[in-house]
Design an enzyme around this catalytic site. Structure first.
Site: not given
Lengths: 393, 384
Positions: B70, B149, B179, B199-201, B239, B330
């Protein structure tokens, strides 16, 4: 400011005659119940037309007030300062100290309300009010008296001790739970039935509840949602025995045997029968539903007549003349709305005909129910025997 | 438990968890610190950035870490459109984009920009002629997702890029690859993509991790959306989430080490599921049924009285321990009508009767068999 006490005002109980003590005792019990999970050493006592809660040591003020706001019968919660009765001067000093600490900005109008529970006190209530008012004006010249529309009312009550307060936090009013018998609530995952439970409980009624579960059509999450709703209602009503009835086989049998447009009415009639069975088993004096005239097909006056006909116990419908928005407003107020709108379907919403009958005739429905004669008693027995009861606190 | 909701999120890979633990408890220095611990933190960032850059065949400095898809899509669209705002007033995207693309675009539309939303054919694929016709002198930004998706539709990204860049190479071309990453090769330079979001997840990395590739040629004009201490070359201050970034690097490497093998496995499961359920009355699969669709997604619509997505997915979960999603996961629990399903012309009745299976390489054929058996049993019951 730290308050060592709460003075509790009640509404309707005040007009009760000789039975008043019964209601007061119930209110004391409910207050104790609600404060039980709150950390702190609370002592709850009746005291001439009021209930006094004194607290020793540390406690969480916000948590205590929130708990008390769930107790039916309370009309106002007054955080109170208590000082020993050591003569009028000492009392006046205490009130001045209270006002000084309570109100940072003193530029407001006020009046003092005196009340004497101790009739031996050498001054009348009016004299107490007038004299304390004068002392306050001397101490804080920026304050001014307005006896008609004051910004603040300073209450001074002369009892064994002197109670001083000025804030009245509204309570939920109603009657203390436990003073009006017990009823069986037909609880679903929707918006209405938890509100109906709340409202009947507000009249002092203790609750049990029945929920109809229809796996695999309804999910474990739908069941959990109802348990969660029961917990939210129980915050007001006290513990609820939630009866979870597996309704799938009955529902499928009705679906197979009966005309689909009459499905909902017949289904509801069996729900009422089962709920009444558990009501009688649990010494309930009535059933409670969230129905409201005309909201859906099964809630027209004709439909209600048909569902009502299977019950010998009275059916209480607290929402019968409410608009949907009125019901939503209450459910938001009592915090059940967000849970009610979670998207897990109930068996009532899953088995719905496209065009359900809106003006069913009782005779016809009774006649059509005979189509179920072969197996329905056995299925009802199975459903009743396999009930799961969850004690919801 | 059989988990077929990998397009919503995936189980974090063991290797990714391990490195996160190390970064959280041992090598926990702030990469901005000048001491040795800080340097160690910086090493993790460098390693992850290089790993990802080598997968995309781009320069490491073109990779910017974000908090996920996002944020990546927001940065791409807001940063890119604001960069080009003076040159034109027109954006092109598709009707079937994820909300994290559509909502920033709609925000620009509200501010007065013009937007063309491309439709799709019955398989969820955009029409390149429509794209060509939509391009205008004042078009500044195009955003097209690589893999849808909800139904797994693959978009012709390379051809789209040729059309866009052929029309005007100044138009920024953004591709939401959330995706697609880990399932197919993505080579931004070769494919003519300016910005890629990931996106990592979705690839067995942790939630709250992601990256965005920004072509070095537009780095100077992109407008950062999070301002602060100038981290990530000023593109995304804050950070760095070192544990998540390190894990993202590992997850990316793992995904691409066995890309072909994984993809074949995913396609086998997909084909097997489609074949297995095709005989069930009232069941249909959306999108292309062959390899013209993404390997991990199967969108299934089920006709029937009680086949609403929530009912089916709860019944699959409670009675068979199978986890799937309703259309798309989502929309934060809100049953919204899917634009993708509308766009492929799905019957109105089926819009809320569609569920999504999404696989990951960890899934097995036996699990697919269980799902087929479950649907064979459940669907007729729900169609009563």
């Amino acid at each position: 400011m730290t308050y060592q006490a709460f003075l509790i005002k009640y509404s309707e109980i005040g007009v009760k005659g000789k039975n008043r003590y019964v209601f007061e005792d119930a209110l004391v019990r409910q207050i104790k119940r609600s404060l039980y999970p709150v950390e702190g050493n609370f002592v709850v006592k009746k005291q001439s037309g009021r209930i006094f809660i004194s607290v020793e040591g540390e406690y969480d003020y916000d948590e205590a007030v929130a708990a008390l706001q769930h107790v039916f019968g309370i009309s106002a919660i007054c955080p109170t300062v208590v000082v020993p009765d050591e003569g009028f001067d000492a009392m006046a000093e205490a009130v001045i100290k209270y006002v000084d600490e309570e109100f940072e900005d003193k530029n407001f109008s006020f009046k003092v309300m005196g009340r004497r529970a101790n009739k031996q006190y050498p001054m009348t209530s009016m004299e107490v009010a007038a004299e304390i008012g004068a002392r306050l004006l001397d101490a804080f010249p920026e304050m001014h008296v307005d006896v008609h529309k004051p910004d603040r009312i300073i209450y001074v009550e002369v009892r064994e001790n002197i109670a001083i307060y000025s804030t009245e936090i509204p309570g939920p009013c109603g009657m203390p739970v436990g003073t009006a018998g017990k009823a069986m609530l037909l609880l679903s995952g929707g918006i209405d039935s938890p509100v109906a439970g709340y409202m009947i409980s507000k009249r002092g009624v203790t609750l049990s509840a029945t929920y109809f579960h229809a796996p695999p059509y309804t999910s474990e999450q739908a069941k959990q949602k109802v348990v969660d709703l029961a917990k939210l209602v129980a915050k007001y009503s006290g513990p609820i025995d939630l009866h979870i009835v597996n309704f799938t086989d009955i529902q499928l049998y009705i679906y197979q045997q009966c005309a689909h447009e009459e499905l909902t009415i017949i289904m509801r009639r069996y729900m009422m029968r089962i709920a009444e069975h558990f009501a009688k088993e649990n010494d309930c004096l009535g059933l409670v539903t969230g129905e409201s005239i005309g909201q859906v097909a099964s809630q027209t006056m004709q439909s209600l007549n048909c569902t009502n006909a299977v019950c010998s116990l009275p059916v209480y419908r607290p929402l019968i003349a409410f608009d949907k928005q009125d019901i939503v407003d209450i459910s938001e107020k009592i915090d059940t709305y967000e849970t009610s709108i979670l998207p897990y379907e109930d068996c009532c919403t899953i088995f719905v005909a496209k065009h359900p009958v809106t003006k069913p005739k009782l005779e016809a429905i009774e006649k059509h129910e005979h189509l179920l004669d072969e197996k329905i008693d056995e299925l009802m027995k199975q459903a009743i025997d396999s009930v799961e009861i969850i004690k919801v606190q | 438990m059989i988990y077929f909701d990998n397009s919503a999120t995936t189980r974090c890979a063991d290797e990714a968890v391990e490195i996160m633990k190390t970064c959280l408890q041992e090598d926990f220095g702030n990469p901005s610190s000048l001491h040795g611990m800080g340097a160690k933190g910086k090493d993790y960032l460098k390693e992850s950035r290089e790993a990802i850059a080598s997968i995309l065949k781009v320069q490491p400095k073109e990779i910017y870490f974000t908090s996920g898809g996002t944020e990546g899509n927001n940065l791409a669209i807001k940063g890119g459109v604001e960069a080009k705002k003076r040159r034109g007033n027109h954006i092109i995207t598709t009707k079937i984009e994820h909300a994290s693309v559509l909502n920033p675009v709609k925000a620009f539309e509200k501010q007065g920009m013009e937007v063309t939303y491309l439709g799709t054919d019955e398989y969820g694929v955009i029409n390149l002629d429509e794209l060509k016709a939509a391009l205008r002198e004042d078009t500044i930004f195009v955003s097209i997702m690589m893999v849808n998706n909800e139904i797994g539709a693959l978009q012709p990204i390379e051809e789209a890029s040729k059309i866009i860049k052929g029309f005007n190479k100044d138009i920024i071309f953004h591709v939401d690859s959330i995706q697609a990453f880990g399932k197919m090769k993505i080579l931004p330079k070769k494919m003519g993509i300016d910005i890629v979001t990931v996106s990592g997840h979705k690839i067995h990395g942790p939630k709250g991790s992601g990256f965005i590739y920004i072509n070095e040629e537009i780095y100077n004009i992109m407008v950062p959306q999070i301002l602060g201490g100038g981290h990530e070359r000023g593109m995304r201050s804050g950070t760095e989430n070192v544990p998540a970034i390190a894990a993202l690097g590992i997850a990316s490497k793992l995904a691409y080490e066995k890309l072909d093998e994984n993809r074949n496995h995913l396609y086998s499961m997909r084909n097997h599921l489609i074949e297995g359920i095709s005989g069930i009355e009232g069941v249909s699969v959306n999108g292309h049924l062959d390899e013209n669709s993404a390997p991990q997604i199967v969108s299934v619509s089920i006709k029937g009285n009680r086949t609403r997505a929530h009912v089916i997915l709860n019944a699959l979960q409670d009675n068979y321990g199978i986890y799937v999603s309703a259309g798309s996961a989502c929309s934060s629990n809100k049953p919204a009508i899917s634009e993708t399903l509308k766009s492929i012309g799905l019957e109105k009745d089926l819009l809320e009767r569609t569920i999504r299976f999404s696989f990951c390489p960890e899934n097995t054929m036996e699990e697919v068999d269980s799902a087929i058996a479950a649907l064979k049993e459940l669907v007729p019951m729900m169609q009563l």
